[in-house]
Scaffold this motif. Structure first.
Motif, PDB file in Angstrom:
ATOM      1  N   TYR A 141       0.833  -1.199   0.000  1.00  0.00           N
ATOM      2  CA  TYR A 141       0.000   0.000   0.000  1.00  0.00           C
ATOM      3  C   TYR A 141       0.877   1.264   0.000  1.00  0.00           C
ATOM      4  O   TYR A 141       1.828   1.366   0.772  1.00  0.00           O
ATOM      5  CB  TYR A 141      -0.873  -0.012   1.245  1.00  0.00           C
ATOM      6  N   GLY A 142       0.507   2.190  -0.873  1.00  0.00           N
ATOM      7  CA  GLY A 142       1.189   3.466  -0.870  1.00  0.00           C
ATOM      8  C   GLY A 142       2.421   3.532  -1.741  1.00  0.00           C
ATOM      9  O   GLY A 142       3.104   4.552  -1.757  1.00  0.00           O
ATOM     10  N   LEU A 143       2.691   2.446  -2.492  1.00  0.00           N
ATOM     11  CA  LEU A 143       3.865   2.517  -3.359  1.00  0.00           C
ATOM     12  C   LEU A 143       3.607   3.528  -4.481  1.00  0.00           C
ATOM     13  O   LEU A 143       2.631   3.408  -5.204  1.00  0.00           O
ATOM     14  CB  LEU A 143       4.154   1.146  -3.978  1.00  0.00           C
ATOM     15  N   PRO A 144       4.454   4.481  -4.641  1.00  0.00           N
ATOM     16  CA  PRO A 144       4.164   5.531  -5.601  1.00  0.00           C
ATOM     17  C   PRO A 144       4.215   5.083  -7.050  1.00  0.00           C
ATOM     18  O   PRO A 144       3.570   5.675  -7.904  1.00  0.00           O
ATOM     19  CB  PRO A 144       5.247   6.581  -5.322  1.00  0.00           C
ATOM     20  N   SER A 146       2.943   2.592  -8.438  1.00  0.00           N
ATOM     21  CA  SER A 146       1.727   1.959  -8.934  1.00  0.00           C
ATOM     22  C   SER A 146       0.551   2.913  -8.794  1.00  0.00           C
ATOM     23  O   SER A 146       0.162   3.254  -7.693  1.00  0.00           O
ATOM     24  CB  SER A 146       1.426   0.686  -8.145  1.00  0.00           C
ATOM     25  N   PRO A 147      -0.015   3.360  -9.904  1.00  0.00           N
ATOM     26  CA  PRO A 147      -1.157   4.256  -9.803  1.00  0.00           C
ATOM     27  C   PRO A 147      -2.454   3.520  -9.488  1.00  0.00           C
ATOM     28  O   PRO A 147      -3.469   4.131  -9.255  1.00  0.00           O
ATOM     29  CB  PRO A 147      -1.230   4.872 -11.198  1.00  0.00           C
ATOM     30  N   ASN A 148      -2.414   2.212  -9.490  1.00  0.00           N
ATOM     31  CA  ASN A 148      -3.636   1.442  -9.299  1.00  0.00           C
ATOM     32  C   ASN A 148      -3.702   0.934  -7.867  1.00  0.00           C
ATOM     33  O   ASN A 148      -2.834   0.193  -7.418  1.00  0.00           O
ATOM     34  CB  ASN A 148      -3.658   0.277 -10.284  1.00  0.00           C
ATOM     35  N   LEU A 149      -4.750   1.318  -7.163  1.00  0.00           N
ATOM     36  CA  LEU A 149      -4.862   0.952  -5.753  1.00  0.00           C
ATOM     37  C   LEU A 149      -5.211  -0.519  -5.556  1.00  0.00           C
ATOM     38  O   LEU A 149      -4.836  -1.123  -4.550  1.00  0.00           O
ATOM     39  CB  LEU A 149      -5.926   1.826  -5.092  1.00  0.00           C
ATOM     40  N   GLN A 152      -2.989  -3.232  -4.206  1.00  0.00           N
ATOM     41  CA  GLN A 152      -2.427  -2.951  -2.891  1.00  0.00           C
ATOM     42  C   GLN A 152      -3.376  -3.324  -1.750  1.00  0.00           C
ATOM     43  O   GLN A 152      -3.074  -3.084  -0.598  1.00  0.00           O
ATOM     44  CB  GLN A 152      -2.077  -1.472  -2.793  1.00  0.00           C
ATOM     45  N   MET A 168       0.124  -0.038   6.711  1.00  0.00           N
ATOM     46  CA  MET A 168       1.460   0.503   6.482  1.00  0.00           C
ATOM     47  C   MET A 168       2.147   0.751   7.820  1.00  0.00           C
ATOM     48  O   MET A 168       1.491   0.856   8.865  1.00  0.00           O
ATOM     49  CB  MET A 168       1.408   1.792   5.655  1.00  0.00           C
TER      50      MET A 168
ATOM     51  N   GLU B  40      -3.438  10.756 -15.912  1.00  0.00           N
ATOM     52  CA  GLU B  40      -3.253   9.381 -15.449  1.00  0.00           C
ATOM     53  C   GLU B  40      -4.315   8.993 -14.431  1.00  0.00           C
ATOM     54  O   GLU B  40      -4.908   7.911 -14.501  1.00  0.00           O
ATOM     55  CB  GLU B  40      -1.863   9.238 -14.834  1.00  0.00           C
ATOM     56  N   ARG B  41      -4.580   9.900 -13.505  1.00  0.00           N
ATOM     57  CA  ARG B  41      -5.602   9.564 -12.505  1.00  0.00           C
ATOM     58  C   ARG B  41      -6.989   9.535 -13.137  1.00  0.00           C
ATOM     59  O   ARG B  41      -7.857   8.761 -12.719  1.00  0.00           O
ATOM     60  CB  ARG B  41      -5.534  10.540 -11.341  1.00  0.00           C
ATOM     61  N   ASP B  44      -7.402   6.183 -14.670  1.00  0.00           N
ATOM     62  CA  ASP B  44      -7.687   5.185 -13.627  1.00  0.00           C
ATOM     63  C   ASP B  44      -9.139   5.284 -13.159  1.00  0.00           C
ATOM     64  O   ASP B  44      -9.806   4.273 -12.935  1.00  0.00           O
ATOM     65  CB  ASP B  44      -6.754   5.389 -12.430  1.00  0.00           C
ATOM     66  N   GLU B  81      -9.863   8.632  -6.311  1.00  0.00           N
ATOM     67  CA  GLU B  81      -8.559   8.979  -6.867  1.00  0.00           C
ATOM     68  C   GLU B  81      -7.996  10.215  -6.168  1.00  0.00           C
ATOM     69  O   GLU B  81      -6.813  10.283  -5.851  1.00  0.00           O
ATOM     70  CB  GLU B  81      -8.676   9.250  -8.372  1.00  0.00           C
ATOM     71  N   ARG B  84      -6.845   9.264  -2.769  1.00  0.00           N
ATOM     72  CA  ARG B  84      -5.621   8.476  -2.810  1.00  0.00           C
ATOM     73  C   ARG B  84      -4.430   9.383  -3.075  1.00  0.00           C
ATOM     74  O   ARG B  84      -3.365   9.225  -2.484  1.00  0.00           O
ATOM     75  CB  ARG B  84      -5.734   7.416  -3.911  1.00  0.00           C
ATOM     76  N   TRP B  88      -1.059   9.909  -0.800  1.00  0.00           N
ATOM     77  CA  TRP B  88       0.306   9.788  -1.291  1.00  0.00           C
ATOM     78  C   TRP B  88       1.051  11.112  -1.222  1.00  0.00           C
ATOM     79  O   TRP B  88       2.221  11.158  -0.914  1.00  0.00           O
ATOM     80  CB  TRP B  88       0.287   9.285  -2.728  1.00  0.00           C
ATOM     81  N   HIS B  91       2.161  11.359   2.321  1.00  0.00           N
ATOM     82  CA  HIS B  91       3.130  10.403   2.856  1.00  0.00           C
ATOM     83  C   HIS B  91       4.343  10.209   1.959  1.00  0.00           C
ATOM     84  O   HIS B  91       5.393   9.835   2.430  1.00  0.00           O
ATOM     85  CB  HIS B  91       2.453   9.057   3.085  1.00  0.00           C
ATOM     86  N   VAL B  92       4.171  10.398   0.699  1.00  0.00           N
ATOM     87  CA  VAL B  92       5.253  10.063  -0.205  1.00  0.00           C
ATOM     88  C   VAL B  92       5.759  11.284  -0.974  1.00  0.00           C
ATOM     89  O   VAL B  92       6.939  11.439  -1.211  1.00  0.00           O
ATOM     90  CB  VAL B  92       4.786   8.961  -1.207  1.00  0.00           C
ATOM     91  N   VAL B  94       5.634  12.180  -4.096  1.00  0.00           N
ATOM     92  CA  VAL B  94       6.408  11.968  -5.315  1.00  0.00           C
ATOM     93  C   VAL B  94       5.554  11.996  -6.570  1.00  0.00           C
ATOM     94  O   VAL B  94       6.095  12.065  -7.654  1.00  0.00           O
ATOM     95  CB  VAL B  94       7.141  10.604  -5.295  1.00  0.00           C
ATOM     96  N   LEU B  95       4.230  11.919  -6.417  1.00  0.00           N
ATOM     97  CA  LEU B  95       3.422  11.837  -7.625  1.00  0.00           C
ATOM     98  C   LEU B  95       3.505  13.136  -8.421  1.00  0.00           C
ATOM     99  O   LEU B  95       3.280  14.206  -7.883  1.00  0.00           O
ATOM    100  CB  LEU B  95       1.957  11.569  -7.279  1.00  0.00           C
TER     101      LEU B  95
END
Lengths: 268, 183
Positions: A141-144, A146-149, A152, A168, B40-41, B44, B81, B84, B88, B91-92, B94-95
């Motif tokens: 979960y939360g891996l950047p 992969s745009p697809n949830l 995860q 996480m 991209e989102r 999705d 989306e 989400r 991210w 927390h990340v 980077v997107l």
């Protein structure tokens, strides 16, 4: 010479900018996905086989009747023993009003007969009725990248009910309060159009750990549980959203094992 | 014709469903892109909405309601989306965010930048109402049905969204041409 500009004209021109055709790869992914994803058929809509012979049709009807009788017997027989876990002994959120039971709840076996599922990544075990579709997460979960949830999430699925789980590790020194504030952002106290204000969340415990239940506009019920250095998110979908007692029964079967969670290898 | 396609897809005909994707996919993508401001989102979200539609089509009792139902799935997918991305981004971080690369150049770059930034300050719920009404052309009661809120709430969201976008343009104009604008 400058002129006064019409802001609405600029706004609508900007809004009209942008793509209007679905990219072919997305179109193809949807069409291929439809060949793979199984449709959920309600009980009142059964497929018919026009080539079914009369004797076979009668035999099928007799078999269906036998199944209905058996299910009714199981569903309505008196409880023989309390058998753990029946209803939420450890999940103790403050229940709000719940609506009528979901469509086929009576066909679910007693929780004592449910079978366990252990997450490959997230460090927990939950029980579910036998025969459900179980699709474990294949990505963290939360891996950047992969745009697809969907990959995860651990997914526990049936025609009427659905449950997904992610988890996480908290960052070093991060408290549950800090995580929640980071997750919900500035509107954690006031709420927004999709998420209720914090004062409206239900609080309780799951497997002895603090938990919060938050109903969102998805519609879904997100349940956040903190144990050790981890956060878990158990989300109710479909019929579970409005069947709080049943959702709590699921939550009562959860055993958190944060030490057994597998986290992604940090990239350099 | 269209209702027939929905009925066939509801019965498990994936060819009919593919035709529905061809009919509605572009419109759905246009809406999702404008709500999320990210190609991209948006892809999705469209994919998720259509696959949920396929999965649950047998439960759609009235094929005439397919459009409203699909829009609702799409908007919910956009909300997810957006949520989400928020997770991210927190927390990340980077997107990447799509810039104006997918848009044409009929709007000044500076204006587009102002509007993009102002639009992203709105909640996804405000964005959805604005896009469904002003881009997809849905009347207010239809927007209310799609997003599942009263018409009054739709109006207030529209008002707020429009005010914020107008303010972005007007503030810029005041800064550049203060003598030409009313106070």
């Amino acid at each position: 010479m400058n002129t006064v500009r019409d802001p609405d004209a600029i706004i609508f021109a900007w809004l009209d900018d942008g793509p209007t055709d679905l990219p072919p790869e997305t179109r193809n992914a949807i069409v291929i996905g439809a060949r793979v994803v199984r449709q959920r058929r309600p009980m009142w809509l059964s497929r018919r086989n026009p080539r079914m012979s009369q004797p076979f049709r009668l035999a099928t009807m007799a078999a269906a009747l036998a199944v209905v009788v058996a299910v009714a017997f199981i569903a309505f027989r008196p409880a023989l023993s309390p058998g753990p876990p029946q209803t939420s002994p450890s999940a103790n959120p403050t229940s709000g009003p719940s609506s009528s039971p979901a469509p086929s709840r009576s066909s679910l076996p007693p929780a004592a007969e449910w079978v366990p599922f252990t997450s490959p990544f997230y460090g927990y075990t939950i029980r579910h009725p036998a025969g459900w579709d179980i699709i474990p997460a294949t990505q963290h979960y939360g891996l950047p990248e992969s745009p697809n949830l969907f990959p995860q999430l651990d997914k526990l699925d049936s025609p009427d009910y659905s449950l997904t789980v992610a988890g996480m590790r908290l960052r070093d020194g991060e408290t549950s309060e800090a995580w929640l504030r980071a997750y919900f952002g500035d509107t954690i106290e006031s709420g927004d159009a999709c998420t209720p204000a914090r004062s409206e969340w239900d609080a309780g415990t799951i497997d002895g750990q603090p938990a919060f239940l938050v109903r969102t506009c998805a519609p879904a019920v997100d349940t956040f549980v903190f144990a050790g250095d981890r956060v878990y998110i158990f989300t109710a979908w479909a019929g579970l959203v409005d069947d709080r007692p049943l959702f709590e029964t699921f939550l009562s079967t959860i055993r958190l094992q944060p030490a057994s969670a597998v986290d992604p290898t940090p990239t350099p | 014709m269209r209702t027939r396609l929905v009925e066939r897809a509801r019965g498990g005909d994936d060819v009919a469903f593919a035709e529905l994707v061809d009919l509605d996919g572009g419109k759905c993508y246009a809406i999702a892109y404008r709500i999320l401001r990210d190609g991209e989102r948006a892809r999705d979200a469209v994919q998720q909405a259509f696959l949920l539609a396929w999965r649950d089509l047998p439960r759609l009792r009235d094929p005439e309601r397919f459009d409203v139902w699909l829009h609702r799935l799409l908007v919910n997918a956009c909300y997810e989306e957006a949520r989400r991305y928020r997770r991210w981004s927190v927390h990340v971080r980077v997107l990447p965010v799509d810039g104006p690369g997918e848009a044409d150049s009929s709007v000044r770059v500076a204006d587009r930048d102002l509007l993009e930034r102002a639009f992203k300050r709105l909640t996804p719920e405000h964005r959805a109402v604005f896009v469904l009404h002003h881009h997809a052309g849905l009347p207010l009661d239809a927007v209310a049905t799609v997003v599942g809120v009263p018409v009054g709430t739709v109006k207030s969201r529209l008002f707020r969204a429009t005010r914020i976008l107008r303010a972005a343009i007007l503030a810029d104009d005041r800064a550049n041409h203060p003598e030409e604008l009313p106070a």
